[in-house]
Design a protein around this motif. Structure first.
Motif, mmCIF file in Angstrom:
data_model
loop_
_atom_site.group_PDB
_atom_site.id
_atom_site.type_symbol
_atom_site.label_atom_id
_atom_site.label_comp_id
_atom_site.label_asym_id
_atom_site.label_seq_id
_atom_site.Cartn_x
_atom_site.Cartn_y
_atom_site.Cartn_z
ATOM 1 N N ARG A 72 8.383 13.995 13.937
ATOM 2 C CA ARG A 72 7.298 14.244 14.872
ATOM 3 C C ARG A 72 5.997 13.559 14.441
ATOM 4 N NH1 ARG A 72 7.193 18.669 18.395
ATOM 5 N NH2 ARG A 72 9.144 18.678 19.599
ATOM 6 N N GLY A 73 5.981 12.936 13.246
ATOM 7 C CA GLY A 73 4.809 12.221 12.781
ATOM 8 C C GLY A 73 3.926 12.992 11.829
ATOM 9 N N ALA A 74 4.286 14.237 11.486
ATOM 10 C CA ALA A 74 3.516 14.978 10.486
ATOM 11 C C ALA A 74 3.637 14.275 9.141
ATOM 12 C CB ALA A 74 4.018 16.412 10.388
ATOM 13 N N VAL A 75 2.522 14.204 8.389
ATOM 14 C CA VAL A 75 2.485 13.445 7.141
ATOM 15 C C VAL A 75 2.082 14.358 5.986
ATOM 16 C CG1 VAL A 75 1.432 11.489 5.944
ATOM 17 C CG2 VAL A 75 1.894 11.346 8.391
ATOM 18 N N LEU A 76 2.743 14.157 4.851
ATOM 19 C CA LEU A 76 2.466 14.910 3.631
ATOM 20 C C LEU A 76 2.227 13.927 2.504
ATOM 21 C CD1 LEU A 76 2.589 17.783 2.155
ATOM 22 C CD2 LEU A 76 4.969 17.194 1.667
ATOM 23 N N GLY A 77 1.192 14.163 1.690
ATOM 24 C CA GLY A 77 0.906 13.305 0.550
ATOM 25 C C GLY A 77 0.952 14.090 -0.748
ATOM 26 N N LEU A 78 1.628 13.537 -1.764
ATOM 27 C CA LEU A 78 1.770 14.202 -3.065
ATOM 28 C C LEU A 78 1.282 13.292 -4.168
ATOM 29 C CD1 LEU A 78 5.404 15.612 -2.641
ATOM 30 C CD2 LEU A 78 3.264 16.861 -2.307
ATOM 31 N N ASP A 79 0.758 13.906 -5.231
ATOM 32 C CA ASP A 79 0.296 13.192 -6.418
ATOM 33 C C ASP A 79 1.133 13.665 -7.594
ATOM 34 O OD1 ASP A 79 -1.111 12.246 -8.700
ATOM 35 O OD2 ASP A 79 -2.997 12.266 -7.587
ATOM 36 N N VAL A 80 1.735 12.735 -8.341
ATOM 37 C CA VAL A 80 2.612 13.129 -9.444
ATOM 38 C C VAL A 80 1.864 13.886 -10.531
ATOM 39 C CG1 VAL A 80 4.276 11.263 -9.064
ATOM 40 C CG2 VAL A 80 2.332 10.885 -10.586
ATOM 41 N N GLU A 129 6.789 6.283 12.078
ATOM 42 C CA GLU A 129 8.162 5.915 11.761
ATOM 43 C C GLU A 129 8.230 5.112 10.473
ATOM 44 O OE1 GLU A 129 10.172 4.110 15.050
ATOM 45 O OE2 GLU A 129 9.108 5.345 16.517
ATOM 46 N N GLN A 130 7.120 4.433 10.139
ATOM 47 C CA GLN A 130 7.040 3.619 8.929
ATOM 48 C C GLN A 130 5.783 4.006 8.155
ATOM 49 O OE1 GLN A 130 9.624 1.658 8.372
ATOM 50 N NE2 GLN A 130 10.475 1.953 10.417
ATOM 51 N N LEU A 131 5.876 3.954 6.834
ATOM 52 C CA LEU A 131 4.737 4.230 5.965
ATOM 53 C C LEU A 131 4.558 3.070 4.996
ATOM 54 C CD1 LEU A 131 5.492 7.964 5.051
ATOM 55 C CD2 LEU A 131 3.728 7.157 6.629
ATOM 56 N N LEU A 132 3.302 2.739 4.700
ATOM 57 C CA LEU A 132 3.005 1.655 3.767
ATOM 58 C C LEU A 132 1.742 1.976 2.991
ATOM 59 C CD1 LEU A 132 3.332 -1.298 2.654
ATOM 60 C CD2 LEU A 132 1.819 -1.992 4.528
ATOM 61 N N TRP A 133 1.836 1.930 1.674
ATOM 62 C CA TRP A 133 0.667 2.013 0.803
ATOM 63 C C TRP A 133 0.154 0.595 0.578
ATOM 64 C CZ3 TRP A 133 -1.725 6.424 -0.655
ATOM 65 C CH2 TRP A 133 -1.015 7.616 -0.558
ATOM 66 N N GLN A 134 -1.030 0.312 1.066
ATOM 67 C CA GLN A 134 -1.627 -0.999 0.811
ATOM 68 C C GLN A 134 -1.988 -1.136 -0.654
ATOM 69 O OE1 GLN A 134 -4.695 -2.114 3.556
ATOM 70 N NE2 GLN A 134 -5.601 -3.614 2.163
ATOM 71 N N ASP A 135 -2.450 -0.048 -1.256
ATOM 72 C CA ASP A 135 -2.748 0.052 -2.681
ATOM 73 C C ASP A 135 -2.740 1.532 -3.018
ATOM 74 O OD1 ASP A 135 -5.216 1.004 -1.662
ATOM 75 O OD2 ASP A 135 -6.104 -0.993 -1.805
ATOM 76 N N GLU A 136 -3.375 1.921 -4.120
ATOM 77 C CA GLU A 136 -3.396 3.332 -4.503
ATOM 78 C C GLU A 136 -4.391 4.139 -3.675
ATOM 79 O OE1 GLU A 136 -1.245 4.645 -6.916
ATOM 80 O OE2 GLU A 136 -0.415 2.611 -6.704
ATOM 81 N N HIS A 137 -5.104 3.496 -2.769
ATOM 82 C CA HIS A 137 -6.191 4.166 -2.065
ATOM 83 C C HIS A 137 -6.064 4.166 -0.555
ATOM 84 C CE1 HIS A 137 -8.143 3.999 -5.982
ATOM 85 N NE2 HIS A 137 -7.926 2.706 -6.000
ATOM 86 N N ALA A 138 -5.059 3.508 0.014
ATOM 87 C CA ALA A 138 -4.969 3.406 1.466
ATOM 88 C C ALA A 138 -3.519 3.492 1.931
ATOM 89 C CB ALA A 138 -5.590 2.097 1.954
ATOM 90 N N LEU A 139 -3.260 4.394 2.889
ATOM 91 C CA LEU A 139 -1.932 4.601 3.454
ATOM 92 C C LEU A 139 -1.950 4.283 4.942
ATOM 93 C CD1 LEU A 139 1.010 5.789 3.302
ATOM 94 C CD2 LEU A 139 -0.032 8.006 3.886
ATOM 95 N N TRP A 140 -1.010 3.424 5.379
ATOM 96 C CA TRP A 140 -0.865 3.045 6.779
ATOM 97 C C TRP A 140 0.399 3.678 7.360
ATOM 98 C CZ3 TRP A 140 -4.256 -0.050 9.586
ATOM 99 C CH2 TRP A 140 -5.255 -0.702 8.841
ATOM 100 N N GLY A 141 0.342 3.957 8.659
ATOM 101 C CA GLY A 141 1.504 4.438 9.377
ATOM 102 C C GLY A 141 1.771 3.564 10.583
ATOM 103 N N GLY A 142 3.036 3.364 10.898
ATOM 104 C CA GLY A 142 3.400 2.523 12.027
ATOM 105 C C GLY A 142 4.479 3.153 12.877
ATOM 106 N N GLY A 143 4.368 3.006 14.177
ATOM 107 C CA GLY A 143 5.359 3.466 15.140
ATOM 108 C C GLY A 143 5.069 2.762 16.448
ATOM 109 N N HIS A 144 4.560 3.488 17.403
ATOM 110 C CA HIS A 144 4.063 2.864 18.635
ATOM 111 C C HIS A 144 2.580 2.560 18.442
ATOM 112 C CE1 HIS A 144 7.763 3.429 20.889
ATOM 113 N NE2 HIS A 144 7.842 4.611 20.323
ATOM 114 N N GLY A 145 2.324 1.659 17.515
ATOM 115 C CA GLY A 145 0.969 1.327 17.092
ATOM 116 C C GLY A 145 0.862 1.409 15.585
ATOM 117 N N LEU A 146 -0.303 1.068 15.072
ATOM 118 C CA LEU A 146 -0.553 1.041 13.638
ATOM 119 C C LEU A 146 -1.847 1.796 13.369
ATOM 120 C CD1 LEU A 146 0.565 -0.328 10.999
ATOM 121 C CD2 LEU A 146 -1.078 -2.152 11.424
ATOM 122 N N VAL A 147 -1.848 2.646 12.330
ATOM 123 C CA VAL A 147 -3.025 3.464 12.068
ATOM 124 C C VAL A 147 -3.211 3.655 10.563
ATOM 125 C CG1 VAL A 147 -1.722 5.624 12.250
ATOM 126 C CG2 VAL A 147 -4.190 5.642 12.636
#
Length: 332
Positions: free
Chosen positions: A150-158, A176-194
């Motif tokens: 459904r697109g809910a997102v969870l972030g964890l730190d080791v 539907e897709q997740l991408l860490w650009q670096d240690e400080h930015a997270l992108w999500g992709g599906g019907h668009g990019l955010v």
């Protein structure tokens, strides 16, 4: 069973070559290793050193395979429900698994010896409302992001896996897709990019429109560009510059995958007819070039994963069967 590659066409030590396909479906210059499993393969991920990989299975297990041995080394009983996503941290210390029941598990791999994945220790479990669709580790393996269907997102730190670093029940776009650009930015992709998260900064989460559904995201740190692969068969170089076409399959595709190695980026897409097309971008080139295609499965290709080294592929068909494709022994 192993389909041997042709001795006359071995892989290049700098960048791989994927010549045209033979009638039998195994491309000249490559080795195909069918990945036998008693349960259907649902997801896959490479170890950062490209020497091993894991397969998520419909029976809740995770199989650990050795590239050198060309065989399964061990299996982890990870979930009571089918495994729907797997991800290995870039430092090789942790494995994340997600299940159809929404459970997210983090496994400590440091107790694993000689590929015995069953020795891994579960160090954290969290629950999303729906089946886990995507998992992604940050480049240093410090942060983990998980998204459900459904697109809910969870972030964890080791550093503290007991308490989520962030969570979003209703992000601005599906993930539907997740991408860490670096240690400080997270992108999500599906019907668009955010842009989903950036060091707890307040974000407007503006959705960047795409010309089709996002099937894969990758970031090349050497060239400082983001690759956005779409179901239309097109890969764009940077999300706001859609006129820059990085690769084009010329038809709609089922899935994309990529790996940004040191001197080249390997990309592959899978089609409804079971074919896999491979593209290679060498550093400094304006766009990637198609370097081969081959018949990989009898039906639609549902998932692909490129080895971090850029010299191998994993593919899965809609029947749950998986194959390992290697570009010559010299590359390994």
């Amino acid at each position: 069973m192993i389909d041997e590659y042709d001795e006359e066409s071995r892989g290049d030590a700098v960048a791989p070559r994927f010549p045209g396909a033979r009638a039998c479906g195994t491309p000249r210059g490559m080795m195909r290793v069918p990945l036998s499993s008693p349960a259907a393969v649902t997801s896959l991920a490479w170890h950062p050193d490209s020497a091993a990989f894991v397969l998520g299975l419909a029976d809740g297990g995770v199989a650990h395979w050795s590239v050198d041995a060309r065989q399964e080394r061990d299996r982890l009983a990870a979930h009571a429900a089918p495994v729907t996503a797997v991800a290995l941290a870039g430092d090789g210390k942790h494995l994340a698994t997600g299940g159809a029941d929404g459970q997210v598990c983090v496994w400590d791999l440091r107790p694993v010896v000689d590929g015995l994945l069953s020795r891994a220790t579960c160090v954290a479990t969290h629950r999303l409302a729906r089946a886990v669709r995507a998992l992604a580790w940050s480049p240093a393996g410090r942060l983990l992001a998980a998204a459900d269907e459904r697109g809910a997102v969870l972030g964890l730190d080791v550093a503290d896996l007991a308490v989520p670093r962030f969570s979003q029940a209703h992000p601005a776009a599906d993930c539907e897709q997740l991408l860490w650009q670096d240690e400080h930015a997270l992108w999500g992709g599906g019907h668009g990019l955010v842009l989903l998260w950036a060091d707890d900064l307040a974000l407007d989460r503006r959705v960047i429109a795409t010309d089709g559904r996002v099937l894969a995201l990758a970031y090349s740190r050497e060239e400082r560009c983001m690759l956005v692969a779409l179901a239309t068969g097109v890969v764009h170089d940077n999300p706001d510059e859609r006129e820059r076409v990085f690769a084009d399959a010329g038809e709609r595709v089922q899935c994309w995958a990529s790996a940004c190695a040191r001197v080249h980026t390997l990309m592959a897409c899978g089609t409804r007819e079971g074919a896999v097309r491979v593209y290679l971008h060498e550093r400094g080139d304006a766009a990637a070039r198609e370097c081969g295609s081959f018949s990989a499965h009898r039906g639609p290709v549902t998932a692909l994963a490129c080895a971090p080294s850029g010299f191998g592929l994993l593919s899965v068909g809609d029947d749950g069967e998986a194959s390992l494709w290697l570009q010559g022994e010299a590359a390994w």
